[in-house]
Structures are given as structure tokens and as C-alpha cells.
Design an enzyme around this catalytic site. Structure first.
Site, PDB file in Angstrom:
ATOM      1  N   GLU A  64      -3.413  -6.597  -5.715  1.00 18.40           N
ATOM      2  CA  GLU A  64      -2.038  -7.031  -5.924  1.00 18.40           C
ATOM      3  C   GLU A  64      -1.926  -7.535  -7.360  1.00 18.40           C
ATOM      4  O   GLU A  64      -2.834  -8.178  -7.872  1.00 18.40           O
ATOM      5  CB  GLU A  64      -1.670  -8.152  -4.954  1.00 18.40           C
ATOM      6  CG  GLU A  64      -1.416  -7.632  -3.571  1.00 18.40           C
ATOM      7  CD  GLU A  64      -0.977  -8.717  -2.604  1.00 18.40           C
ATOM      8  OE1 GLU A  64      -0.376  -9.711  -3.038  1.00 18.40           O
ATOM      9  OE2 GLU A  64      -1.251  -8.550  -1.409  1.00 18.40           O
ATOM     10  N   ARG A  81       0.225 -15.243   1.146  1.00 17.36           N
ATOM     11  CA  ARG A  81      -0.573 -15.097   2.366  1.00 17.36           C
ATOM     12  C   ARG A  81      -1.985 -15.654   2.169  1.00 17.36           C
ATOM     13  O   ARG A  81      -2.671 -15.299   1.241  1.00 17.36           O
ATOM     14  CB  ARG A  81      -0.609 -13.631   2.810  1.00 17.36           C
ATOM     15  CG  ARG A  81       0.674 -13.218   3.505  1.00 17.36           C
ATOM     16  CD  ARG A  81       0.668 -11.762   3.860  1.00 17.36           C
ATOM     17  NE  ARG A  81       0.825 -10.923   2.691  1.00 17.36           N
ATOM     18  CZ  ARG A  81       0.838  -9.589   2.732  1.00 17.36           C
ATOM     19  NH1 ARG A  81       0.670  -8.973   3.882  1.00 17.36           N
ATOM     20  NH2 ARG A  81       1.013  -8.882   1.642  1.00 17.36           N
ATOM     21  N   VAL A 135       0.825  -1.201   0.000  1.00 18.06           N
ATOM     22  CA  VAL A 135       0.000   0.000   0.000  1.00 18.06           C
ATOM     23  C   VAL A 135       0.865   1.261   0.000  1.00 18.06           C
ATOM     24  O   VAL A 135       0.712   2.149  -0.845  1.00 18.06           O
ATOM     25  CB  VAL A 135      -0.924  -0.005   1.245  1.00 18.06           C
ATOM     26  CG1 VAL A 135      -1.717   1.286   1.335  1.00 18.06           C
ATOM     27  CG2 VAL A 135      -1.843  -1.203   1.201  1.00 18.06           C
ATOM     28  N   PHE A 151     -15.841 -10.736 -10.739  1.00 21.94           N
ATOM     29  CA  PHE A 151     -15.706 -11.461  -9.466  1.00 21.94           C
ATOM     30  C   PHE A 151     -16.688 -12.610  -9.330  1.00 21.94           C
ATOM     31  O   PHE A 151     -17.145 -12.934  -8.245  1.00 21.94           O
ATOM     32  CB  PHE A 151     -15.768 -10.494  -8.277  1.00 21.94           C
ATOM     33  CG  PHE A 151     -14.402  -9.971  -7.957  1.00 21.94           C
ATOM     34  CD1 PHE A 151     -13.752  -9.138  -8.847  1.00 21.94           C
ATOM     35  CD2 PHE A 151     -13.736 -10.345  -6.799  1.00 21.94           C
ATOM     36  CE1 PHE A 151     -12.466  -8.689  -8.605  1.00 21.94           C
ATOM     37  CE2 PHE A 151     -12.443  -9.903  -6.547  1.00 21.94           C
ATOM     38  CZ  PHE A 151     -11.812  -9.069  -7.457  1.00 21.94           C
ATOM     39  N   LEU A 152     -17.005 -13.225 -10.478  1.00 20.51           N
ATOM     40  CA  LEU A 152     -17.827 -14.434 -10.440  1.00 20.51           C
ATOM     41  C   LEU A 152     -17.056 -15.605 -11.058  1.00 20.51           C
ATOM     42  O   LEU A 152     -17.635 -16.452 -11.725  1.00 20.51           O
ATOM     43  CB  LEU A 152     -19.139 -14.208 -11.200  1.00 20.51           C
ATOM     44  CG  LEU A 152     -20.219 -13.384 -10.483  1.00 20.51           C
ATOM     45  CD1 LEU A 152     -21.472 -13.261 -11.342  1.00 20.51           C
ATOM     46  CD2 LEU A 152     -20.598 -13.977  -9.123  1.00 20.51           C
ATOM     47  N   LYS A 177      15.559  -2.159   3.185  1.00 21.01           N
ATOM     48  CA  LYS A 177      14.509  -1.867   2.216  1.00 21.01           C
ATOM     49  C   LYS A 177      14.700  -0.462   1.626  1.00 21.01           C
ATOM     50  O   LYS A 177      14.626  -0.256   0.419  1.00 21.01           O
ATOM     51  CB  LYS A 177      13.171  -1.890   2.965  1.00 21.01           C
ATOM     52  CG  LYS A 177      12.079  -2.656   2.292  1.00 21.01           C
ATOM     53  CD  LYS A 177      10.880  -2.600   3.220  1.00 21.01           C
ATOM     54  CE  LYS A 177       9.725  -3.389   2.746  1.00 21.01           C
ATOM     55  NZ  LYS A 177       8.554  -3.246   3.596  1.00 21.01           N
ATOM     56  N   CYS A 200      -5.937  -9.441   2.023  1.00 14.36           N
ATOM     57  CA  CYS A 200      -7.028  -8.485   2.246  1.00 14.36           C
ATOM     58  C   CYS A 200      -8.363  -9.134   2.576  1.00 14.36           C
ATOM     59  O   CYS A 200      -8.903  -8.923   3.663  1.00 14.36           O
ATOM     60  CB  CYS A 200      -7.167  -7.594   1.020  1.00 14.36           C
ATOM     61  SG  CYS A 200      -5.621  -6.815   0.585  1.00 14.36           S
ATOM     62  N   LEU A 252      -6.442  -1.174  -4.129  1.00  8.37           N
ATOM     63  CA  LEU A 252      -5.431  -1.687  -5.060  1.00  8.37           C
ATOM     64  C   LEU A 252      -5.427  -3.206  -5.037  1.00  8.37           C
ATOM     65  O   LEU A 252      -5.347  -3.796  -3.960  1.00  8.37           O
ATOM     66  CB  LEU A 252      -4.035  -1.192  -4.652  1.00  8.37           C
ATOM     67  CG  LEU A 252      -3.864   0.311  -4.432  1.00  8.37           C
ATOM     68  CD1 LEU A 252      -2.475   0.597  -3.854  1.00  8.37           C
ATOM     69  CD2 LEU A 252      -4.055   1.054  -5.753  1.00  8.37           C
TER      70      LEU A 252
END
Ligand code: UGA
Length: 433
Positions: A155, A330, A13, A252-253, A37, A263, A153
Site C-alpha cells: 500500500e 487496519r 488489489v 525490512f529491518l 464505487k 496483510c 503490492l
């Protein structure tokens, strides 16, 4: 814009926000406690894999609008607008862990040398922004405003999403802060991006409600896919036809092995927890969380049935990341599936274009890793697709046929052409069709 901006946190983010805002012409300092980093970022090396990120990073470093620093105190003092982009992972209880947000809030309070706007980008439970206001007020008399500006956002598509948002949400109580935020996002405003101005609590809830709704949509189609398999329907046609109703939409189906990532799992749990805390019925979200866990196990069980019935010993898995175009593991469905298969002492050979290093941390030497998908597939009795990488969509099936020992393919993402595979002698097991 003339105001200096700092973005605290250089994870997904924070980093994308810093780079994106800089590309809009703002002067940005990206700040992180992790020295290695920051040193890499100064050289243009991104700590995460995200398509396009290094190109934008280098371009903005070169323009001198983007700099990076470990000195959080000085960066706050120098800046008028401070974005908080640190992590808010799940605690064991399912609540969001706000320790990083609180620590950053205290540091901001200590360094509040003049009026500043504190903008929360991290996903935080309803009430957190008010908590930030109260906490800073208890430590200093200096003036400040807090703004809630949640991120949307994805990924793997974070750069595209930053520059082309469906909407920008800004929860903000003061006119002064509003004017400055309008300036920060001037480029998007000129481009006619819709802006939603609201209070802090509404902004916080828009983020959770959006993610929980998308998670519900996926879970719904996964259950319809499981039903389709039982009754001989084709879930893709079901989804397509459902989506022709503009009220539903086709997005998203897509059925699969369950949603994962940093998330949806975290935010659905946090929303359920907010409901518990405030004694509001959030049973729908709780069912979604449960059904998604079941989906991962459902897929593992489907695979298990297949190898038990076919006396299979060696399994190749293509795709470990929770979705394509990311190295993120994750809460990836692959973790549940592989752990289930390991209970049956199978030999598991895996490949993923980006997430193998992360997978090694999770599975160690319990599974075998191959840099090349064809090496992973060699001598396998069964091939399983878990992530929808493009390289797997276009995989050379003739080569796979020659390399595999068996002929069964389980495609949990429906990315291969079943008819063609069956013509070639494969037994193809799709999802929901
Ligand atoms: C999600 C949201 O899409 C972003 O808008 C949001 O900003 C972000 O969370 C966040 O809160 O930071 P992300 O987790 O990166 O983004 O990934 P998605 O593309 O939404 O996918 C999430 C999971 O759902 C993946 O496991 C994916 O494979 C699965 N999925 C997605 C499906 O199984 N079917 C679909 O149709 C869509």
C-alpha cells in the site's frame, strides 16, 4: 492481447490490477457490486488513496482499454480471463474468510459460457485454488483453468510495485492457460521480469511464506531495538551492519511500533491456522504474531512511563495510519497505543495527512482531530510520532518548540534528528538507540 479480461473487486488489489493490466495494453473490465464505487471509477475517482492511482485511472479510461461495470454476469460472459481480486479478511478464528471468493466462484460457474481462465489474485490459503476447481466442476461441464497469481503490492507503493515487480508468480497446470497468461503479462516479460511458473499450491504458499518472513524480519529487529535500548546500543547501526551481509539484506529491518495493515497480521494468522489444520508446527509464525502484539503494548508502556514520570496531561500524536502514504488504519499500532493511553484519561490531539476520516470511525469523539500538525501539537506536553510521513520528517521544529507546552518527543519511527532536537532543548526518546 485480444482476449478480454475482467477483474472482480475494485479494492486495493483488484483496482491496481485492473489499471495496471490495462496500462499494459489489455482490455479490462473492472467489476464491483458497489454501484457508487463503480460510478465514481467511471468518472476517474478512486475509492482509495494511493499515490499515482488517479493519473493511471484517467489515462486508461481515456484510452478506452479500461471500463467499469456493476454487471458481474455479463462481464464474466464477455471475458476469457477473470481475475478474482476480492477481500479475504480474517475470521475471529484467524482463518481467512473465503466467503467473497466462494460467492464469486459460484457466479463464474453460472456464467461459464465458454472456456475461461480464472486467476486468483486475492491472498488465499493453500488448497483454495483446488477448491475453486472442484466447486466449478461440480456445477458445470464447461472447460476452464484456474491460475494462482498472488500479488505483492505494498500500500502506498502499489502502482510502482505493479509495474516493477521483483517477480511474478504463476501457479498453473495447463499449457493453454500458461500461453494466455504469458500474453497478459507480455509487457513484463519483455522487460525481463523474472517469472516463476509452478503448481497452484506452491504459488499459494509463496505468498504466505513471503509475507510471514517479512513480518518475522520486522519483529526480529523490533526485539533487537528493545534490547538495544536496555544496553545502550544503536539498533540502526546493528541493522545496517547486519544488512551488509548479503544473505540478510537491510530491507525490512526498520524498528517501529509493530507491523500493521491489512496483510501481515491477516496472513501470519492464516498461515498459523493452516499449520494447525494440517498438524504442522508453525510455532515460529505464532511467536511472531504474539511478539508483534507485545510490541504495540511495549510502545504504549514506554509512553505511559514517560507521562507518569513527568506529570503529563496533554499528548499530541502525529501519524495514525499503519504506515506512511496510505489512509489505511487496519490493525494500525496507533489503535492499540491510543486505546492504552485513553485508559489514563489523557487529552489526545491527533493529526494524520490521510487517515483522519478512518480514525474518526474508530475513536469517535474520544480524541481530538486536527487538520494541521501544528494545531495538534499546540499546548501539548508530549509529542509522539507514530507514522513516518515525510511531512513529519521535515517538520518545522522551531515552530513546534514555540507551540508545545512541554519538551518531550517520543519518536517510534526514528525519523527526527535526535542530536539537533537535544541541542534545541528537547528531551528526545528514540526507538532502539
Ligand atoms: C505487504 C507486503 O510488503 C507486500 O509485498 C504484499 O503484497 C502486501 O503486504 C500484501 O500482502 O498485499 P503492506 O502491508 O502494504 O505490504 O505494507 P509494508 O510496506 O510491507 O508494511 C507493513 C507493515 O510493516 C507496516 O506497518 C510498516 O510500518 C511495517 N514495517 C515495514 C516496519 O515496521 N519495518 C520495516 O522495516 C518495514
Amino acid at each position: 492481447m485480444s482476449e478480454k479480461i475482467c477483474v472482480i473487486g475494485t479494492g486495493y488489489v483488484g483496482l491496481v490490477t485492473a489499471i495496471g493490466l490495462s496500462d499494459f495494453g489489455n482490455h479490462i473490465i473492472g467489476v464491483d457490486v458497489d454501484t457508487a464505487k463503480i460510478e465514481n471509477l467511471k468518472k476517474g475517482i478512486s475509492p482509495i488513496y494511493e499515490p499515482g492511482i488517479e493519473e493511471y485511472l484517467l489515462r486508461n479510461l481515456k484510452s478506452k482499454r479500461l471500463e467499469f461495470s456493476n454487471d458481474i454476469d455479463e462481464s464474466i460472459r464477455k471475458s476469457t480471463v477473470i481475475f478474482i481480486g476480492v477481500g479475504t479478511p480474517s475470521l475471529k478464528s484467524g482463518e481467512a474468510d473465503l466467503s467473497q471468493v466462494i460467492s464469486v466462484t459460484d457466479t463464474i460457474a453460472e456464467n461459464l459460457n465458454e472456456y475461461k481462465i480464472i486467476v486468483t489474485k486475492s491472498t488465499v490459503p493453500v488448497g483454495t485454488n483446488q477448491m475453486i476447481i472442484d466447486r466449478i466442476k461440480s456445477k458445470t461441464d464447461k472447460t476452464f483453468d484456474v491460475v494462482s497469481n498472488p500479488e505483492f503490492l505494498r500500500e502506498g507503493k502499489a502502482i510502482i510495485d505493479f509495474f516493477n515487480p521483483d517477480r511474478v508468480i504463476i501457479g498453473c497446470k495447463s499449457d493453454k492457460a500458461r500461453k494466455i497468461m504469458e500474453d497478459v503479462y507480455r509487457t513484463l516479460r519483455i522487460n525481463q521480469t523474472p517469472f516463476v511458473w509452478c503448481n497452484l499450491e506452491t504459488a499459494e504458499l509463496i505468498k504466505y511464506a513471503s509475507n510471514a518472513f517479512l513480518a518475522t524480519k520486522i519483529t526480529f529487529i523490533n526485539q533487537i531495538a528493545n534490547l538495544s535500548e536496555k544496553i545502550g546500543a544503536d539498533v540502526h547501526l546493528v541493522a545496517k551492519a547486519m544488512g551488509m551481509d548479503g544473505r540478510i539484506s537491510q530491507k525490512f529491518l526498520h524498528p517501529g511500533p509493530g507491523y500493521g495493515g491489512s496483510c501481515f497480521p491477516k496472513d501470519t494468522r492464516a498461515l498459523a491456522n493452516i499449520g494447525n489444520r494440517l498438524n504442522v508446527d508453525m510455532s515460529l509464525v505464532k511467536e511472531v504474531i504474539k511478539a508483534n502484539e507485545n510490541q504495540k503494548l511495549f510502545v504504549a508502556e514506554k509512553i505511559r512511563k514517560c507521562y507518569k514520570n513527568n506529570n503529563i496531561k496533554t499528548v499530541a500524536i502525529l501519524g495514525l495510519a499503519f504506515k506512511a502514504e496510505t489512509d489505511d488504519m487496519r490493525e494500525s499500532p496507533s489503535i492499540v497505543v491510543i486505546n492504552e493511553l485513553l485508559k489514563d484519561n489523557l487529552i489526545i490531539k491527533v493529526n494524520d495527512p490521510k487517515s483522519m476520516d478512518n480514525a474518526k470511525i474508530i475513536f469517535g469523539d474520544k480524541i481530538k482531530y486536527f487538520e494541521n500538525e501544528f494545531d495538534a501539537v499546540k499546548d501539548a506536553d508530549l509529542l509522539i510520532i507514530l507514522t513516518e510521513w515525510n511531512e513529519y520528517r521535515n517538520i518545522d521544529i522551531n515552530r513546534i518548540k514555540k507551540l508545545m507546552n512541554g519538551n518531550i518527543i517520543i519518536d517510534t519511527r526514528n525519523i527526527l534528528d535526535g542530536k539537533e532536537l537535544e541541542k534545541m532543548g528537547f528531551k528526545y526518546i528514540a526507538t532502539g538507540r
